[in-house]
Design a protein around this motif. Structure first.
Motif, short mmCIF file in Angstrom:
data_model
loop_
_atom_site.label_atom_id
_atom_site.label_comp_id
_atom_site.label_asym_id
_atom_site.label_seq_id
_atom_site.Cartn_x
_atom_site.Cartn_y
_atom_site.Cartn_z
N GLN A 136 0.83 -1.21 0.00
CA GLN A 136 0.00 0.00 0.00
C GLN A 136 0.86 1.26 0.00
OE1 GLN A 136 -2.69 -0.31 3.34
NE2 GLN A 136 -4.13 -1.56 2.18
N PRO A 137 0.33 2.36 -0.50
CA PRO A 137 1.07 3.62 -0.43
C PRO A 137 1.52 3.92 1.00
CG PRO A 137 -0.81 3.88 -1.86
CD PRO A 137 -0.94 2.51 -1.22
N GLY A 138 2.75 4.34 1.13
CA GLY A 138 3.33 4.59 2.44
C GLY A 138 4.01 3.39 3.04
N GLY A 139 3.88 2.25 2.40
CA GLY A 139 4.46 1.02 2.93
C GLY A 139 5.92 0.85 2.58
N SER A 140 6.45 -0.30 2.99
CA SER A 140 7.88 -0.59 2.82
C SER A 140 8.09 -1.98 2.23
CB SER A 140 8.60 -0.51 4.17
OG SER A 140 8.48 0.76 4.74
N LEU A 141 9.20 -2.13 1.56
CA LEU A 141 9.65 -3.42 1.06
C LEU A 141 11.18 -3.44 1.09
CD1 LEU A 141 7.56 -4.18 -2.19
CD2 LEU A 141 7.50 -5.48 -0.05
N ARG A 142 11.73 -4.64 1.19
CA ARG A 142 13.17 -4.79 1.03
C ARG A 142 13.44 -5.76 -0.11
NH1 ARG A 142 18.07 -7.02 4.90
NH2 ARG A 142 17.14 -9.04 4.36
N LEU A 143 14.13 -5.26 -1.12
CA LEU A 143 14.53 -6.10 -2.24
C LEU A 143 15.92 -6.66 -1.98
CD1 LEU A 143 13.39 -3.93 -5.28
CD2 LEU A 143 12.04 -5.49 -3.87
N GLN B 98 15.79 9.67 -3.23
CA GLN B 98 16.68 10.09 -2.15
C GLN B 98 15.89 10.27 -0.85
OE1 GLN B 98 20.20 10.98 -2.77
NE2 GLN B 98 20.30 10.84 -0.54
N GLY B 99 16.37 9.65 0.21
CA GLY B 99 15.71 9.77 1.50
C GLY B 99 14.64 8.72 1.75
N ARG B 100 14.22 8.02 0.72
CA ARG B 100 13.18 6.99 0.87
C ARG B 100 13.74 5.59 0.65
NH1 ARG B 100 9.17 6.47 -2.45
NH2 ARG B 100 10.19 7.42 -4.27
N LEU B 101 14.73 5.49 -0.21
CA LEU B 101 15.34 4.20 -0.51
C LEU B 101 16.77 4.18 -0.01
CD1 LEU B 101 12.81 4.10 -2.32
CD2 LEU B 101 14.22 3.05 -4.09
N SER B 102 17.20 3.00 0.41
CA SER B 102 18.55 2.86 0.94
C SER B 102 19.17 1.58 0.38
CB SER B 102 18.53 2.81 2.46
OG SER B 102 19.84 2.63 2.97
N ILE B 103 20.35 1.73 -0.21
CA ILE B 103 21.05 0.58 -0.78
C ILE B 103 22.15 0.14 0.18
CG2 ILE B 103 22.69 1.99 -2.10
CD1 ILE B 103 22.48 -0.09 -4.36
N VAL C 256 23.17 -7.71 -2.43
CA VAL C 256 22.88 -6.29 -2.30
C VAL C 256 21.41 -6.14 -1.95
CG1 VAL C 256 22.71 -4.10 -3.54
CG2 VAL C 256 24.71 -5.56 -3.85
N TYR C 257 21.11 -5.16 -1.13
CA TYR C 257 19.73 -4.92 -0.70
C TYR C 257 19.27 -3.52 -1.11
CZ TYR C 257 21.03 -8.83 2.28
OH TYR C 257 21.48 -10.04 2.75
N LEU C 258 17.97 -3.39 -1.29
CA LEU C 258 17.37 -2.08 -1.51
C LEU C 258 16.19 -1.97 -0.56
CD1 LEU C 258 17.57 0.49 -3.27
CD2 LEU C 258 15.76 -0.51 -4.70
N GLN C 259 16.38 -1.21 0.50
CA GLN C 259 15.30 -0.96 1.46
C GLN C 259 14.47 0.20 0.95
OE1 GLN C 259 14.56 -2.68 4.50
NE2 GLN C 259 12.69 -1.45 4.25
N MET C 260 13.20 -0.04 0.79
CA MET C 260 12.30 0.97 0.23
C MET C 260 11.24 1.34 1.26
SD MET C 260 11.92 -0.30 -3.70
CE MET C 260 10.89 -1.69 -3.31
N THR C 261 11.12 2.61 1.55
CA THR C 261 10.13 3.10 2.49
C THR C 261 9.31 4.21 1.85
OG1 THR C 261 11.63 4.73 3.44
CG2 THR C 261 11.64 2.54 4.43
N SER C 262 8.20 4.55 2.49
CA SER C 262 7.31 5.62 2.00
C SER C 262 7.00 5.42 0.51
CB SER C 262 7.95 6.99 2.23
OG SER C 262 8.20 7.19 3.60
N LEU C 263 6.70 4.21 0.15
CA LEU C 263 6.45 3.90 -1.26
C LEU C 263 5.19 4.59 -1.77
CD1 LEU C 263 7.49 0.16 -1.20
CD2 LEU C 263 8.52 1.94 -2.63
#
Length: 125
Positions: free
Chosen positions: A12-19, A64-69, A78-85
């Motif tokens: 959902q919008p505002g949610g998070s995932l980690r790739l 920038q500020g929402r995703l972190s590698i 390698v990981y991609l942390q995604m927030t505030s999607l």
């Protein structure tokens, strides 16, 4: 050389995932790794890059500020942390190994020499 992206899904919008991007078949800690994404009907675009040591990280301005590698060289991953999607983050996300000869972070598709299959991220309520 193999790269395999995983971790996508519906959020959902505002949610998070980690790739995650699991790799094999090459000397992982010699390569910078990038994440790209491709939305339906659009070109593949740069999202983030991390250099071989993990000490330099680069991001597209839109994330920038929402995703972190990050990377774990012991796990060749390698990981991609995604927030505030947001819905505009909906795309297939790909990881890729940067051309080893490039001395600095790469932002263009042609600067990467190996690609994994993508993982679909859908942001929708």
């Amino acid at each position: 050389v193999q790269l395999q992206a995983s971790g996508g899904g519906l959020v959902q919008p505002g949610g998070s995932l980690r790739l995650s991007c699991a790799t094999s078949g090459f000397t992982f800690d010699d390569y910078g790794i990038g994440w790209f994404r491709q939305a339906p009907g659009k070109e593949r675009e740069f999202v983030a890059n991390i250099n071989s040591s993990g000490g330099t990280k680069s991001y597209h301005a839109s994330v920038q500020g929402r995703l972190s590698i990050s990377r774990d060289n012991a796990k060749n991953t390698v990981y991609l942390q995604m927030t505030s999607l947001q819905p505009e983050d909906t795309a297939v996300y790909y990881c890729a190994a940067q051309n080893r000869d490039l001395p600095k972070p790469a932002f263009h598709v042609y600067e990467y020499e190996s690609w994994g299959q993508g993982t679909l991220v859908t942001v929708s309520s």
